[in-house]
Design an enzyme around this catalytic site. Structure first.
Site, short mmCIF file in Angstrom:
data_model
loop_
_atom_site.label_atom_id
_atom_site.label_comp_id
_atom_site.label_asym_id
_atom_site.label_seq_id
_atom_site.Cartn_x
_atom_site.Cartn_y
_atom_site.Cartn_z
N LYS A 147 0.83 -1.22 0.00
CA LYS A 147 0.00 0.00 0.00
C LYS A 147 0.86 1.26 0.00
O LYS A 147 0.46 2.31 -0.52
CB LYS A 147 -0.98 -0.03 1.17
CG LYS A 147 -0.33 -0.12 2.55
CD LYS A 147 -0.11 1.21 3.22
CE LYS A 147 0.62 1.06 4.53
NZ LYS A 147 0.72 2.31 5.29
N THR B 138 -3.94 5.37 3.40
CA THR B 138 -2.59 5.80 3.03
C THR B 138 -2.58 6.52 1.69
O THR B 138 -1.76 7.42 1.46
CB THR B 138 -1.64 4.58 2.97
OG1 THR B 138 -1.79 3.82 4.17
CG2 THR B 138 -0.20 5.01 2.85
#
Length: 331
Positions: free
Chosen positions: A190, A247
């Site tokens: 991620k 994120t």
């Protein structure tokens, strides 16, 4: 009472130590620099990270032997690429039955090992003692008590439950899972996709572009995770989609912020300065994730593009052009 040592006083280590203390757990935090440990112990603030947020009384030390003495749970809160060196110095101080909980998210450069594998290799601990924590856990939001959830993964469910109880508060809700591989792959990848989203944002691209990157990035993550033995459902949960969305979209994300500077035309040095010297894990992870994918025969075009921008001098506009010019195919 469960005793926890948090090794690392960066943003997330500090925030998680606060979570543990708020949960009523006895916690000691280790800081590399004596002056930071002294400030944590006497002023109940971290002068370097989250400095404006008051902390509950937490024992602090710069001596790892003091922090690890009698610890039932050892929380490893150092950057992924420095984990091996730190563990080599600490391994003789860790209790024979302590649970080792990794907060680090990355793939080790060179070895292409996940963090739990690095822990196992260095400490020779049985894998059942090694747990990982992953989820949409931006440190500042958690440190101020905003509600968040996370996943604690361990092959030994009882150990995962013990960590769950040690860290559950009114604002922090941990779930348990036995899919260590899925949680680690989601957490490592991620950061790379967040760099891509930051680059797009810096270029002035809008929500359609960001949503497309997140979705196609998730497809890459699932392909790699499944190839390594992860459960797809894990990557559809908090450690996958949850962490990815947070994120990729939050200005609090170091990786997104780093990418934003690159997308706006800034240099790697300018991007590092914009994150105030804090580690954007995806900058190194993009290379090791790409190498791991190649070893597994998994196609990860976004990860490859991020690596080329960060390490091979490809311009962000060339990277976008390459991605849009790829062969058409079914979703």
């Amino acid at each position: 009472m469960t005793r926890v040592a948090v090794l690392g006083a960066g943003s997330w280590g500090t925030a998680f130590a606060k979570v543990l203390a708020d949960a009523g757990t006895e916690v000691t935090i280790w800081a590399r620099r004596p002056e930071v440990a002294a400030a944590l112990a006497s002023e109940h603030r971290n002068p370097d990270y989250l400095s404006d947020i008051p902390l509950p009384p937490i024992a602090a030390t710069h001596d790892p032997a003091v922090a690890l003495d009698g610890a039932d749970i050892v929380v490893l809160a150092v950057p992924s690429q420095s984990l091996r060196a730190n563990l080599a110095a600490w391994k003789g101080l860790i209790g024979a039955d302590a649970t080792l909980l990794s907060l680090a998210k990355g793939i080790e450069t060179g070895t292409l090992l996940r963090m739990s594998q690095v822990i196992e290799e260095v400490t020779e601990a049985d894998p059942s003692r090694i747990a990982v924590l992953s989820g949409p856990n931006l440190a500042r939001e958690i440190a101020v008590g905003q509600p968040a959830a996370t996943v604690i993964a361990c092959s030994d469910n009882d150990r995962a439950v013990a960590v769950q109880h040690a860290s559950a508060t009114g604002y922090f809700r941990p779930y348990t899972n036995t899919d260590v591989v899925g949680c680690e792959i989601g957490g490592a990848c991620k950061n790379v996709i967040a760099l891509a989203c930051g680059i797009a944002s810096g270029m002035g691209l809008g929500d359609n572009s960001i949503a497309s990157l997140i979705t196609r990035g998730l497809a890459e993550i699932i392909r790699l995770g499944v190839a390594l033995g992860a459960e797809p459902v894990t990557l559809a949960g908090l450690a996958g989609v949850g962490d990815l969305v947070a994120t990729c979209t939050s200005p609090l994300s170091r990786n997104r912020s780093f990418g934003h500077v690159l997308g706006a035309g800034g240099s790697m040095e300018a991007a590092q300065s914009a994150t105030h010297g804090q580690v954007a894990e995806g900058v190194k992870s993009c290379t090791s994730v790409r190498a791991l994918a190649e070893r597994q025969g998994v196609e990860m075009p976004l990860t490859t593009a991020v690596h080329q921008v960060c390490h091979e001098g490809l311009s962000v506009r060339e990277a976008v052009g390459n991605l849009l010019g790829r062969r058409m195919k079914p979703e």
